[in-house]
Design a protein around this motif. Structure first.
Motif, mmCIF file in Angstrom:
data_model
loop_
_atom_site.group_PDB
_atom_site.id
_atom_site.type_symbol
_atom_site.label_atom_id
_atom_site.label_comp_id
_atom_site.label_asym_id
_atom_site.label_seq_id
_atom_site.Cartn_x
_atom_site.Cartn_y
_atom_site.Cartn_z
ATOM 1 N N GLU A 101 -3.696 -3.602 -2.933
ATOM 2 C CA GLU A 101 -5.038 -4.077 -2.580
ATOM 3 C C GLU A 101 -5.065 -4.667 -1.172
ATOM 4 O OE1 GLU A 101 -8.149 -4.136 -3.944
ATOM 5 O OE2 GLU A 101 -7.487 -2.827 -5.548
ATOM 6 N N ALA A 102 -4.035 -5.435 -0.821
ATOM 7 C CA ALA A 102 -3.973 -6.034 0.519
ATOM 8 C C ALA A 102 -3.920 -4.941 1.587
ATOM 9 C CB ALA A 102 -2.762 -6.952 0.636
ATOM 10 N N ILE A 103 -3.142 -3.907 1.344
ATOM 11 C CA ILE A 103 -3.049 -2.786 2.290
ATOM 12 C C ILE A 103 -4.405 -2.082 2.403
ATOM 13 C CG2 ILE A 103 -2.039 -0.488 2.612
ATOM 14 C CD1 ILE A 103 0.606 -1.686 1.516
ATOM 15 N N THR A 104 -5.055 -1.876 1.277
ATOM 16 C CA THR A 104 -6.371 -1.231 1.284
ATOM 17 C C THR A 104 -7.370 -2.044 2.096
ATOM 18 O OG1 THR A 104 -5.947 -0.229 -0.882
ATOM 19 C CG2 THR A 104 -8.256 -0.418 -0.198
ATOM 20 N N LEU A 105 -7.398 -3.356 1.885
ATOM 21 C CA LEU A 105 -8.316 -4.222 2.637
ATOM 22 C C LEU A 105 -7.978 -4.221 4.121
ATOM 23 C CD1 LEU A 105 -8.582 -7.262 0.192
ATOM 24 C CD2 LEU A 105 -10.354 -5.553 0.666
ATOM 25 N N ALA A 106 -6.689 -4.306 4.431
ATOM 26 C CA ALA A 106 -6.269 -4.341 5.840
ATOM 27 C C ALA A 106 -6.623 -3.040 6.559
ATOM 28 C CB ALA A 106 -4.773 -4.614 5.935
#
Length: 125
Positions: A101-106
């Motif tokens: 999720e963090a990668i997707t948001l970033a």
């Protein structure tokens, strides 16, 4: 609202809190366009993140390279990392889910290579 959408609201709220210094409750209210319909998960992602902010910042600083510190990160990167730490350390969300999720948001909201930094920090946690 699904979990991904709640993470986006949390990221926007924490970002607004970091950027403007506004109370986190007001930030969530603004992002939710005046709605008070906040479930426990979103509450934890926002209020819990801010409650634990200092401890999370200290841990992030320990995990960053020696020539970096938390304040050098963009405020969006800070917001994503803080929320991710809350999910892993307080909410017991599986680490792989949080990193994804963090990668997707970033990738959507940050600079082109920000996701690599976030992945590196979260992977060490």
């Amino acid at each position: 609202m699904n979990r991904h959408e709640q993470r986006v609201v949390a990221m926007q709220s924490v970002y607004q809190h970091l950027l403007l210094g506004k109370d986190i409750r007001k930030c969530v209210f603004d992002v939710m366009k005046g709605s008070n319909d906040i479930d426990g998960y979103l509450y934890s992602l926002t209020m819990g993140t801010i409650e634990n902010k200092e401890a999370f910042e200290q841990k992030i600083n320990e995990l960053l390279r020696d020539d970096w510190d938390f304040d050098r990160l963009s405020m969006l990167e800070q917001a994503i990392l803080l929320i991710s730490f809350q999910e892993i350390l307080a909410n017991d969300t599986p680490k792989a889910v949080v990193i994804n999720e963090a990668i997707t948001l970033a990738k959507k909201y940050c600079d082109d290579n920000s996701y690599k930094l976030l992945n590196g920090v979260l992977d060490q946690l």
